[in-house]
Write a protein that holds these residues in place. Sequence first.
Motif, PDB file in Angstrom:
ATOM      1  N   PRO A   5      51.485  24.438  45.393  1.00 32.79           N
ATOM      2  CA  PRO A   5      52.292  24.818  44.246  1.00 32.79           C
ATOM      3  C   PRO A   5      51.569  24.648  42.919  1.00 32.79           C
ATOM      4  N   ARG A   6      50.445  23.928  42.887  1.00 33.00           N
ATOM      5  CA  ARG A   6      49.701  23.757  41.643  1.00 33.00           C
ATOM      6  C   ARG A   6      48.883  24.992  41.301  1.00 33.00           C
ATOM      7  N   ILE A   7      48.675  25.873  42.270  1.00 31.76           N
ATOM      8  CA  ILE A   7      47.872  27.057  42.037  1.00 31.76           C
ATOM      9  C   ILE A   7      48.811  28.241  41.842  1.00 31.76           C
ATOM     10  N   PRO A   8      48.728  28.921  40.691  1.00 32.36           N
ATOM     11  CA  PRO A   8      49.638  30.031  40.421  1.00 32.36           C
ATOM     12  C   PRO A   8      49.397  31.198  41.363  1.00 32.36           C
ATOM     13  N   ARG A   9      50.419  31.973  41.563  1.00 30.95           N
ATOM     14  CA  ARG A   9      50.317  33.134  42.457  1.00 30.95           C
ATOM     15  C   ARG A   9      49.628  34.320  41.783  1.00 30.95           C
ATOM     16  N   SER A  10      49.737  34.457  40.462  1.00 28.10           N
ATOM     17  CA  SER A  10      49.140  35.588  39.758  1.00 28.10           C
ATOM     18  C   SER A  10      49.103  35.270  38.276  1.00 28.10           C
ATOM     19  N   PRO A  15      43.595  35.766  27.310  1.00 34.05           N
ATOM     20  CA  PRO A  15      42.816  34.530  27.189  1.00 34.05           C
ATOM     21  C   PRO A  15      43.667  33.268  27.334  1.00 34.05           C
ATOM     22  N   ALA A  16      44.866  33.262  26.765  1.00 32.70           N
ATOM     23  CA  ALA A  16      45.721  32.073  26.866  1.00 32.70           C
ATOM     24  C   ALA A  16      46.120  31.816  28.308  1.00 32.70           C
ATOM     25  N   ARG A  17      46.480  32.857  29.020  1.00 34.57           N
ATOM     26  CA  ARG A  17      46.878  32.685  30.418  1.00 34.57           C
ATOM     27  C   ARG A  17      45.681  32.288  31.287  1.00 34.57           C
ATOM     28  N   LYS A  18      44.514  32.845  30.993  1.00 35.46           N
ATOM     29  CA  LYS A  18      43.330  32.445  31.761  1.00 35.46           C
ATOM     30  C   LYS A  18      42.968  30.996  31.468  1.00 35.46           C
ATOM     31  N   ALA A  19      43.153  30.556  30.233  1.00 32.77           N
ATOM     32  CA  ALA A  19      42.892  29.146  29.908  1.00 32.77           C
ATOM     33  C   ALA A  19      43.838  28.247  30.693  1.00 32.77           C
ATOM     34  N   ASP A  20      45.097  28.640  30.791  1.00 29.01           N
ATOM     35  CA  ASP A  20      46.055  27.871  31.589  1.00 29.01           C
ATOM     36  C   ASP A  20      45.658  27.877  33.061  1.00 29.01           C
ATOM     37  N   LEU A  21      45.240  29.035  33.554  1.00 31.95           N
ATOM     38  CA  LEU A  21      44.817  29.140  34.947  1.00 31.95           C
ATOM     39  C   LEU A  21      43.609  28.233  35.209  1.00 31.95           C
ATOM     40  N   ARG A  22      42.653  28.209  34.278  1.00 38.34           N
ATOM     41  CA  ARG A  22      41.497  27.330  34.443  1.00 38.34           C
ATOM     42  C   ARG A  22      41.933  25.877  34.578  1.00 38.34           C
ATOM     43  N   LYS A  23      42.844  25.447  33.722  1.00 45.39           N
ATOM     44  CA  LYS A  23      43.335  24.064  33.782  1.00 45.39           C
ATOM     45  C   LYS A  23      44.002  23.782  35.123  1.00 45.39           C
ATOM     46  N   GLN A  24      44.816  24.711  35.597  1.00 45.33           N
ATOM     47  CA  GLN A  24      45.518  24.517  36.863  1.00 45.33           C
ATOM     48  C   GLN A  24      44.540  24.471  38.038  1.00 45.33           C
ATOM     49  N   TYR A 148      34.334  28.778  33.628  1.00 47.00           N
ATOM     50  CA  TYR A 148      34.876  27.878  32.605  1.00 47.00           C
ATOM     51  C   TYR A 148      35.100  28.572  31.269  1.00 47.00           C
ATOM     52  N   GLY A 149      34.790  29.856  31.183  1.00 46.02           N
ATOM     53  CA  GLY A 149      35.072  30.614  29.975  1.00 46.02           C
ATOM     54  C   GLY A 149      33.901  30.799  29.035  1.00 46.02           C
ATOM     55  N   GLY A 150      32.725  30.276  29.394  1.00 45.66           N
ATOM     56  CA  GLY A 150      31.557  30.415  28.513  1.00 45.66           C
ATOM     57  C   GLY A 150      30.880  31.770  28.606  1.00 45.66           C
ATOM     58  N   GLY A 151      31.084  32.502  29.703  1.00 45.90           N
ATOM     59  CA  GLY A 151      30.513  33.835  29.863  1.00 45.90           C
ATOM     60  C   GLY A 151      29.045  33.871  30.231  1.00 45.90           C
TER      61      GLY A 151
END
Length: 193
Positions: A5-10, A15-24, A148-151
């Motif tokens: 349940p800690r890993i989102p389904r989609s 960028p904000a949602r990807k940052a949240d996904l990275r944290k999760q 991690y978002g650095g590209g």
Amino acid sequence: MTSDPRIPRSVSGSPARKADLRKQLLTARRALDPARRAAWDRAIGDHVIDWWKAARPAALGVYWPLRDEPDLHPAYAELARLGARLLLPVVVQKDAALEFAEWRIGEEMVKDQMGIAVPADLRLQAAYPPALLVPCLGFNPQGYRLGYGGGFYDRTLARHTPRPQTLGIAYQCLQVPFDSDGHDVALDRIMTE
């Protein structure tokens, strides 16, 4: 797909949602049982060795594990024993592509300005490796990775011609659907346990 349940389904590509996904995903990876993770690391390493024996690239770009990434050091040692030429990525500038340095198992290492281990005797190579292991925080079914978002890897793959064969390294439980961005580069293959 994992049932954790800690890993989102989609997630969408914002960028904000990807940052949240990275944290999760970081939280989920950190919570993995160490014994299970060690077994998975061995299995991934075995897959990498089998792939290398079949492909025999002239050099292989590997990575030094950070933030609970799969630790493939035993596989690297076996690859070196088998004759593989190993290269480690080096950050030379914050917004630039990675460079690669020759690495020998057991040589003295130092931390670069980003806190990443690199050979003390930094032997940067003029040519990119023809094959590259790319650590993934997460990945989607289309072969896009979430880092991690650095590209750094996206810039590296976008600038190099011919493009190296790319093998994403990840735990299967961290596969999650997400939208890729215009600058994202799909990997050729994802290797999991």
